[in-house]
Design a protein around this motif. Structure first.
Motif, PDB file in Angstrom:
ATOM      1  N   ILE A  82      10.362   3.284  -5.629  1.00 24.74           N
ATOM      2  CA  ILE A  82      10.361   2.061  -4.447  1.00 24.74           C
ATOM      3  C   ILE A  82       9.832   3.091  -3.423  1.00 24.74           C
ATOM      4  N   THR A  83       9.396   1.688  -2.272  1.00 30.46           N
ATOM      5  CA  THR A  83      10.084   2.718  -0.704  1.00 30.46           C
ATOM      6  C   THR A  83       9.670   1.316   0.188  1.00 30.46           C
ATOM      7  N   ALA A  84      10.270   1.562   0.929  1.00 28.64           N
ATOM      8  CA  ALA A  84      10.359   0.542   1.969  1.00 28.64           C
ATOM      9  C   ALA A  84       9.064   0.531   3.171  1.00 28.64           C
ATOM     10  N   PHE A  85       8.183   1.841   2.852  1.00 29.03           N
ATOM     11  CA  PHE A  85       6.723   2.330   4.080  1.00 29.03           C
ATOM     12  C   PHE A  85       6.048   2.314   2.464  1.00 29.03           C
ATOM     13  N   SER A  86       4.740   1.909   2.395  1.00 30.33           N
ATOM     14  CA  SER A  86       3.312   2.573   2.023  1.00 30.33           C
ATOM     15  C   SER A  86       2.576   2.376   2.559  1.00 30.33           C
ATOM     16  N   ASN A  87       1.405   3.156   2.644  1.00 28.10           N
ATOM     17  CA  ASN A  87      -0.067   2.373   2.984  1.00 28.10           C
ATOM     18  C   ASN A  87      -0.805   2.512   1.826  1.00 28.10           C
ATOM     19  N   TYR A  88      -1.941   2.197   2.515  1.00 33.78           N
ATOM     20  CA  TYR A  88      -3.371   2.511   1.158  1.00 33.78           C
ATOM     21  C   TYR A  88      -3.390   4.006   0.394  1.00 33.78           C
ATOM     22  N   HIS A  89      -2.955   5.038   0.979  1.00 38.58           N
ATOM     23  CA  HIS A  89      -2.825   6.496  -0.004  1.00 38.58           C
ATOM     24  C   HIS A  89      -1.928   6.112  -1.174  1.00 38.58           C
ATOM     25  N   ASP A  90      -0.530   5.127  -0.968  1.00 40.89           N
ATOM     26  CA  ASP A  90       0.321   5.357  -1.800  1.00 40.89           C
ATOM     27  C   ASP A  90       0.250   4.815  -2.478  1.00 40.89           C
TER      28      ASP A  90
END
Length: 66
Positions: A56-64
């Motif tokens: 899980i993550t609270a922050f993600s971007n396209y590269h994740d």
């Protein structure tokens, strides 16, 4: 039993100390990220029951994305 930890190293220590059925692993944690912690847990649980680890993550971007 539930346990909350803050760092990747604490997650590894907790998982190797006690068997958990499920671990919700944050991808971005201090000291050791969730991917590294997951690899470490799975490699060191060879003679024990391996937990299901959900990233899980609270922050993600396209590269994740994967």
């Amino acid at each position: 039993m539930a346990k909350i930890v803050v760092t990747g190293l604490q997650a590894v220590d907790a998982a190797l100390e006690k068997d958990f059925d499920i671990i919700f692993m944050d991808i971005r944690m201090p000291e050791m990220d969730g991917i590294q912690a997951t690899k470490h847990i799975l490699l060191n649980c060879a003679n024990r029951k391996k937990p299901y680890i959900i990233a899980i993550t609270a922050f993600s971007n396209y590269h994740d994305r994967f």
